[in-house]
Write a protein that holds these residues in place. Sequence first.
Motif, short mmCIF file in Angstrom:
data_model
loop_
_atom_site.label_atom_id
_atom_site.label_comp_id
_atom_site.label_asym_id
_atom_site.label_seq_id
_atom_site.Cartn_x
_atom_site.Cartn_y
_atom_site.Cartn_z
N THR A 96 0.80 -1.22 0.00
CA THR A 96 0.00 0.00 0.00
C THR A 96 0.83 1.27 0.00
O THR A 96 0.59 2.18 -0.79
CB THR A 96 -0.94 0.02 1.21
OG1 THR A 96 -0.17 -0.11 2.42
CG2 THR A 96 -1.93 -1.15 1.13
N ASP A 97 1.80 1.35 0.89
CA ASP A 97 2.62 2.56 1.00
C ASP A 97 4.07 2.17 1.25
O ASP A 97 4.49 2.04 2.40
CB ASP A 97 2.12 3.47 2.12
CG ASP A 97 0.77 4.06 1.81
OD1 ASP A 97 0.71 4.91 0.89
OD2 ASP A 97 -0.21 3.68 2.46
N ASP A 126 -6.87 -7.42 0.90
CA ASP A 126 -8.24 -6.92 0.87
C ASP A 126 -9.27 -8.04 0.96
O ASP A 126 -10.25 -7.96 1.70
CB ASP A 126 -8.47 -6.12 -0.42
CG ASP A 126 -8.53 -4.64 -0.15
OD1 ASP A 126 -8.28 -4.24 1.00
OD2 ASP A 126 -8.82 -3.88 -1.09
N PRO A 144 -3.30 -1.72 6.83
CA PRO A 144 -2.18 -2.62 6.54
C PRO A 144 -1.24 -2.79 7.74
O PRO A 144 -1.29 -2.02 8.69
CB PRO A 144 -1.46 -1.92 5.38
CG PRO A 144 -2.43 -0.90 4.85
CD PRO A 144 -3.24 -0.49 6.03
N GLY A 252 1.00 7.15 5.14
CA GLY A 252 0.23 6.22 4.33
C GLY A 252 -1.25 6.52 4.42
O GLY A 252 -1.73 7.16 5.37
N TYR A 253 -1.97 6.08 3.41
CA TYR A 253 -3.42 6.24 3.37
C TYR A 253 -3.99 5.08 2.57
O TYR A 253 -3.49 4.76 1.49
CB TYR A 253 -3.80 7.56 2.70
CG TYR A 253 -5.29 7.75 2.48
CD1 TYR A 253 -6.10 8.25 3.50
CD2 TYR A 253 -5.89 7.41 1.26
CE1 TYR A 253 -7.47 8.42 3.30
CE2 TYR A 253 -7.25 7.57 1.07
CZ TYR A 253 -8.04 8.08 2.08
OH TYR A 253 -9.39 8.24 1.89
N TYR A 254 -5.00 4.43 3.12
CA TYR A 254 -5.61 3.30 2.41
C TYR A 254 -7.12 3.38 2.54
O TYR A 254 -7.66 3.44 3.64
CB TYR A 254 -5.11 1.97 2.96
CG TYR A 254 -5.50 0.80 2.07
CD1 TYR A 254 -4.88 0.62 0.84
CD2 TYR A 254 -6.49 -0.09 2.46
CE1 TYR A 254 -5.24 -0.42 0.02
CE2 TYR A 254 -6.85 -1.14 1.63
CZ TYR A 254 -6.23 -1.31 0.41
OH TYR A 254 -6.59 -2.34 -0.42
N ASN A 255 -7.80 3.38 1.40
CA ASN A 255 -9.25 3.51 1.36
C ASN A 255 -9.87 2.14 1.11
O ASN A 255 -9.79 1.61 0.00
CB ASN A 255 -9.65 4.50 0.26
CG ASN A 255 -11.15 4.74 0.21
OD1 ASN A 255 -11.89 4.23 1.04
ND2 ASN A 255 -11.59 5.52 -0.76
N TRP A 271 -11.40 4.18 5.96
CA TRP A 271 -10.03 4.35 5.51
C TRP A 271 -9.08 4.26 6.71
O TRP A 271 -9.51 4.34 7.86
CB TRP A 271 -9.84 5.69 4.80
CG TRP A 271 -9.93 6.90 5.67
CD1 TRP A 271 -8.90 7.55 6.31
CD2 TRP A 271 -11.12 7.66 6.01
NE1 TRP A 271 -9.37 8.63 7.00
CE2 TRP A 271 -10.72 8.73 6.84
CE3 TRP A 271 -12.47 7.54 5.67
CZ2 TRP A 271 -11.62 9.66 7.35
CZ3 TRP A 271 -13.37 8.46 6.18
CH2 TRP A 271 -12.95 9.50 7.00
N THR A 642 2.60 9.85 0.85
CA THR A 642 1.63 8.91 0.27
C THR A 642 1.35 9.18 -1.21
O THR A 642 0.76 8.34 -1.88
CB THR A 642 0.29 8.98 1.02
OG1 THR A 642 -0.30 10.28 0.83
CG2 THR A 642 0.47 8.74 2.50
N LYS A 649 -1.36 4.29 -8.28
CA LYS A 649 -2.65 3.60 -8.11
C LYS A 649 -3.72 4.24 -9.01
O LYS A 649 -4.51 3.55 -9.65
CB LYS A 649 -3.08 3.67 -6.65
CG LYS A 649 -4.31 2.83 -6.33
CD LYS A 649 -4.73 2.99 -4.87
CE LYS A 649 -3.68 2.48 -3.92
NZ LYS A 649 -4.14 2.58 -2.50
#
Length: 656
Positions: A96-97, A126, A144, A252-255, A271, A642, A649
Amino acid sequence: MKKLFEILLVAVVFFSLGMYVGQDKDATDTTIAATEAATDTTSAVKVPESKPEPKAKPKAVQSKNLAVVYTFDKDIEAEYNELTEKKVQTIGFALTDPHKRVNDHYHEKYGSTKLDFLSFQSIVNDEKIKPLLNIDPRIAGFSPFNLLGYKKQSDKQTYVMHLVPEVILDIIGIDDEKLRTAYIESFVELDALIEKELGGTKSYIKYDKLAEKRMMNFELTFDRPKDLTDFVDDFQEKFEETFEEGGYLIAGYYNFKENGEDTIPEYDAFWTYALCHFKFSYTVFDNEGGRPKAGIFAPCAMYMYVKKDTSTLVIGMPTLANWGATLKIDDPKRAEFIKKLDKEIPALLESLGAKPVANVNPLTRESGTSNAVAKTASAAAETVEEKKPEAVARPREVTTPSTAGHIEKEFVSAYLRGPLATAAQVEADLKNAGFEVLGTHDIDKKGDLTSIIFTCPGLKKMANKKTRGFMGVLKVLVDDDNKQISISNPLYFAKAYLQDDFDKATATKVLDKLNQTFEGLKNAKDGMEFDDLSGYHFAMSMPYYEDMESVASGDNAKLIEKAKASGSVVFELTLDNGATLLGVKLDKRTTKFAKKIGANNASVIPYTVLIENGAAKVLAPKYNLALHYPLLSMTGFMTIATVPGAIIKDCKKVFQ
């Protein structure tokens, strides 16, 4: 005396085992203990047996596994990168990051490092995690999670490790058997892959106790607008600004709602942020007595979600006290830093209006805040941004052409700055001068930043070689924020993008034409020494021009068709050699970086994709952003940590 001697002998044996088995050379590090035969038969170290008399046998300590460790007697950084960047994808994990070689940033900022490499590669599966969010969303506190890799300068060993799932569940406080079984099972394939691809000696880090307070949990009520994204965008902007001003980095950032929304229908938004405090990071992981193993907990994952049809934002994050308790980080400097952050983070959340709540599964209790959807009738909530109509523009004559953009004392500017004009006026001027306008794109919601993409025969000629297609377009940024226009300098970008194929004569002709098209152009302060451009990279371990990222592969025509069907293509340009350039819109969240580090250089948006020989490639964002922002410092770059991953992405998404 004989009995006393036997008791002392037993104590010495147990003490020796705790201090020696699998230990790093740095005595300040926590012991990597080979597990007992009952729990792991793979340990390379055999524990000598002791047979004291029954009455004298001390009571065994009920230690547990904190992390699984793979040890290698050589530097395997390249193999580790290959594993985290490519091979984990074959079993459903996504990187992810990525944060490779964090130690290089330590060295640059603080002047020293004790590490050969330290990399935080956050991964998530996921398919396995999303269904579990419907059972207990707190599992996102480690989703993550970090697949840590490091090597000390003083050692020949490389270590790859991650927290074991059982301790993650225990830290969060999850006892649901269905969730525990599924979550633990989700790690089996990962460890099998590590053993298959990397090998190494397998062992475990042990812990004696968990922290007393293991989670921080908050809720925030809000007036829910008609479009929830209005609240989310506004809150995220305030949150990031608040934490960055407090000395934290959004690492980091994850949606979780970005793709496959049906897998978590109970949530309208979900998120996670990865938080990093750089000074804390350096203090704990590096310098004298550093504890790089603590990186198994880094970066800190903070989850946020809004349940379906509610007006409550739920927030949760593991405390940093977990680091100190499990790894016995008790030296005063590091221990106090841990306490400091465990006070600061809740205080910052409370400053945003969040209220502390108990650490229990939010899906099985009544919220301490209102879950009713707020019905907003205010005009402000319903306001739709309208762009001002522009008058029809007519081409302008330039009375005194500038000489901006040329090389002066070995320095070349990245941009030509000029007086503000409307987008319509800029288009009219370009077309009148013989340039071809390929498209326009509003970068921000208000329309304060508009990118105008153009080309000409000279640009297309320079781009008409393999991997040189990015030179096919330039951009004019209409920048209402700074009341100016900014034009990409063809001399600057040609030197960078054409490498050994640099065509100074053609680039200079295009530059002169631009000076004859727009009145009053001046050199921007942004720029660098001309000769440095062809071999440019931002810093050690950062990418060069040729280190392009592949975002899709397949038949050229089908790739173009798929991208255009996404609705995210701003412009298309086909070159004589068959290559095609596409300009891709970036996600609304991704584009926010422009105003954070400098709106005046935002013409890097839309992001250019080169489709050539069955592959869609983009310039590595860490290279291209640095090239577009030549005055950006390492500290500034870290505030958009990020963004490079988000750009890749976003570009991949248009081909899916």
